[in-house]
Design a protein around this motif. Structure first.
Motif, mmCIF file in Angstrom:
data_model
loop_
_atom_site.group_PDB
_atom_site.id
_atom_site.type_symbol
_atom_site.label_atom_id
_atom_site.label_comp_id
_atom_site.label_asym_id
_atom_site.label_seq_id
_atom_site.Cartn_x
_atom_site.Cartn_y
_atom_site.Cartn_z
ATOM 1 N N ARG A 8 0.830 -1.215 0.000
ATOM 2 C CA ARG A 8 0.000 0.000 0.000
ATOM 3 C C ARG A 8 0.860 1.260 0.000
ATOM 4 N NH1 ARG A 8 -5.053 1.509 4.126
ATOM 5 N NH2 ARG A 8 -5.625 3.452 3.054
ATOM 6 N N SER A 9 1.956 1.231 0.743
ATOM 7 C CA SER A 9 2.829 2.413 0.786
ATOM 8 C C SER A 9 3.458 2.706 -0.572
ATOM 9 C CB SER A 9 3.931 2.203 1.831
ATOM 10 O OG SER A 9 3.386 2.043 3.125
ATOM 11 N N GLU A 64 0.803 4.104 -2.808
ATOM 12 C CA GLU A 64 0.561 5.515 -2.497
ATOM 13 C C GLU A 64 1.607 6.401 -3.139
ATOM 14 O OE1 GLU A 64 -0.209 6.624 1.638
ATOM 15 O OE2 GLU A 64 -0.679 4.512 2.028
ATOM 16 N N ASN A 82 6.904 2.107 9.262
ATOM 17 C CA ASN A 82 6.918 3.555 9.467
ATOM 18 C C ASN A 82 8.272 4.177 9.132
ATOM 19 O OD1 ASN A 82 4.248 4.225 10.171
ATOM 20 N ND2 ASN A 82 4.529 3.323 12.201
ATOM 21 N N ARG A 142 7.969 4.533 5.424
ATOM 22 C CA ARG A 142 6.987 5.571 5.074
ATOM 23 C C ARG A 142 7.548 6.960 5.340
ATOM 24 N NH1 ARG A 142 1.804 4.270 3.907
ATOM 25 N NH2 ARG A 142 0.989 6.240 4.752
ATOM 26 N N VAL A 154 1.757 5.233 10.317
ATOM 27 C CA VAL A 154 0.599 4.352 10.499
ATOM 28 C C VAL A 154 0.591 3.858 11.935
ATOM 29 C CG1 VAL A 154 -0.324 2.081 9.886
ATOM 30 C CG2 VAL A 154 0.515 3.608 8.091
ATOM 31 N N ASN A 159 -1.878 1.564 13.056
ATOM 32 C CA ASN A 159 -2.459 0.229 13.063
ATOM 33 C C ASN A 159 -2.076 -0.433 11.746
ATOM 34 O OD1 ASN A 159 -4.221 -2.055 12.737
ATOM 35 N ND2 ASN A 159 -5.612 -1.182 14.262
ATOM 36 N N VAL A 160 -0.993 -1.194 11.787
ATOM 37 C CA VAL A 160 -0.432 -1.766 10.556
ATOM 38 C C VAL A 160 -1.410 -2.735 9.904
ATOM 39 C CG1 VAL A 160 1.445 -3.150 9.598
ATOM 40 C CG2 VAL A 160 1.920 -1.493 11.413
ATOM 41 N N ASP A 204 -4.755 -2.954 9.986
ATOM 42 C CA ASP A 204 -5.890 -2.322 9.321
ATOM 43 C C ASP A 204 -5.445 -1.462 8.148
ATOM 44 O OD1 ASP A 204 -7.300 -3.621 11.248
ATOM 45 O OD2 ASP A 204 -8.030 -1.826 12.269
ATOM 46 N N HIS A 205 -4.233 -0.942 8.222
ATOM 47 C CA HIS A 205 -3.659 -0.208 7.081
ATOM 48 C C HIS A 205 -3.503 -1.139 5.880
ATOM 49 C CE1 HIS A 205 -0.647 2.010 4.698
ATOM 50 N NE2 HIS A 205 0.080 0.904 4.738
ATOM 51 N N THR A 214 -7.186 -2.295 4.650
ATOM 52 C CA THR A 214 -8.075 -1.186 4.283
ATOM 53 C C THR A 214 -9.452 -1.414 4.918
ATOM 54 O OG1 THR A 214 -9.139 -1.977 2.218
ATOM 55 C CG2 THR A 214 -6.895 -1.078 2.048
#
Length: 401
Positions: free
Chosen positions: A110-111, A114, A171, A174, A182, A184-185, A187-188, A191
């Motif tokens: 996801r990172s 993004e 993090n 990121r 983040v 909460n890894v 749930d990140h 999604t």
């Protein structure tokens, strides 16, 4: 439309994305896949014209042992995989429009998406992997076993464990990419709008506040391969045998032999799938036959029952064939979940792997082979869907336009 698919796991993790890739290509999309560098995955993808971007060490080597690696080794493997993903994904995601990530281990996906400005979709193959008060988290080897029993508390502890494993590394990367941190890894990664690639009859999702899950059905491809000649002759030589196989997993010491003994004790022939564990359970008796990788879609309709570990793919294929099942789940991932679904739907029996004996297997086989279970398995099998990958491919193309 250019799609990047990504997972890291055994055949059960890779095959659903292979099905999605084939459907996407048929609809005109360009597809590539990040997956373990195992030779069989490379050949499988080459067969449908999808390039493999190898990520991480070969999975088959990690799964060879009778026991999983130690907690320390698992933590090291997981950390190394995160670093490998952040190194490999930017080039793999280049010029793509969307990435579909499967599995909690896709920490960097996801990172990187993004940063590249492309869409990100997370998919799970079983409802048990998604947080809900209706079920507990799946077993996660190498992490502390919680003492709580309330599902909400268990999911909160699960989030803490995921943070402890991946939070610092995620993090750190990121921050280097200029992205917000983040807290909460888990749930990140998941999604709040995950996809569920599981049959709604076999493994339905129960509505949960805060999580908008879409369920398209299981992602599979039809398999038209004929059975090997020797296997076909064994099947024709007597009554339908009972299949024993543990897929990409290694069963606990002695489990395979117990299964063969219990099946023979009830007067049935045995078909043993060697799998990644390379099971060697066949003696000189003509009532037992060993096989390698074959077409399960073709085979399972010709056996009396399927004894297996509770993998999503094996459970689904046996259920579609309308054949009874006996599940001896490893305490790993979604295996116990699928064992529970088989028992709850009346498709067969489920056993607790650490306490399995020849006697308990014999009882489970009698349940599975009863007329009631046979009738239930056929009824449920007739209601399962086959077009999940097609539905998901069209959703993906529509969402990305």
């Amino acid at each position: 439309m250019r799609v990047l698919l990504s997972t890291y796991g055994t055949r059960g993790d890779v095959e659903p994305l292979v099905a999605l890739a084939a459907r996407l290509r048929a609809l005109g999309a360009a597809v590539r896949m990040c997956a373990p560098p195992d030779e069989e995955f490379a050949k499988r993808l080459a067969g449908i014209g999808v390039p493999l971007v190898p990520v991480g060490p070969p999975l088959r080597e990690l799964m060879r042992g009778r026991t999983l690696p130690s907690a320390t080794d698992l933590a090291r493997y997981r950390n190394e995989l995160v670093e490998t993903q952040f190194d490999t994904f930017p080039a793999a995601f280049d010029d793509c429009d969307v990435v579909v990530a499967a599995g909690l281990g896709q920490v960097a996906a996801r990172s990187v998406a993004e940063t590249a400005g492309i869409s990100y979709v997370y998919v799970s193959y079983a409802a048990v992997h998604l947080p809900s008060p209706h079920h507990a988290p799946p077993p996660r080897p190498g992490w502390p076993e919680p003492e709580a029993t309330d599902n909400r508390t268990l999911w909160a502890l699960d989030a803490q464990n995921v943070n402890a494993q991946f939070g610092e590394a995620l993090n750190r990367h990121r921050a280097a990419l200029g992205l917000p941190l983040v807290n909460n890894v888990r749930d990140h990664i998941l999604t709040d709008h995950p996809w569920l690639a599981a049959d709604p009859v076999l493994g339905s999702w129960r509505e949960t506040p805060g999580l908008d899950v879409v369920q398209a059905g299981a992602w599979t491809l039809p398999d038209e391969r004929p059975l090997p000649g020797e296997l076909a002759r064994f099947l024709d030589a007597g009554s339908p045998p009972i299949y024993v196989g543990f897929g990409s997993m290694s069963p606990a010491e002695g489990i395979g032999g117990m299964a063969v003994e219990a099946i023979r004790a009830q007067g049935h022939r045995v078909l043993v799938s060697r799998g990644w564990a390379d099971l060697d359970l066949v003696d000189d008796g003509d009532d037992c036959f060993a096989i390698g990788e074959v077409n399960h879609q073709n085979l399972f309709g010709k056996v009396a029952a399927v004894v297996h570990h509770g993998g999503a793919g094996t459970t689904l294929t046996a259920a579609r064939a309308g054949v009874p099942q006996v599940v001896i789940p490893l305490q790993l991932s979604d295996n116990p979940y699928w064992a529970g679904r088989v028992a709850a739907l009346g498709l067969g029996a489920a056993l607790d792997s650490p306490t399995t004996t020849v006697e308990s297997l014999g009882i489970a086989l009698k349940i599975a082979l009863s007329p009631e279970t046979r009738a239930c398995a056929k009824s449920v099998g007739s209601r399962l869907c086959t077009g999940g990958a097609e539905v998901a491919a069209r959703w993906l193309l529509d969402e990305s336009r």
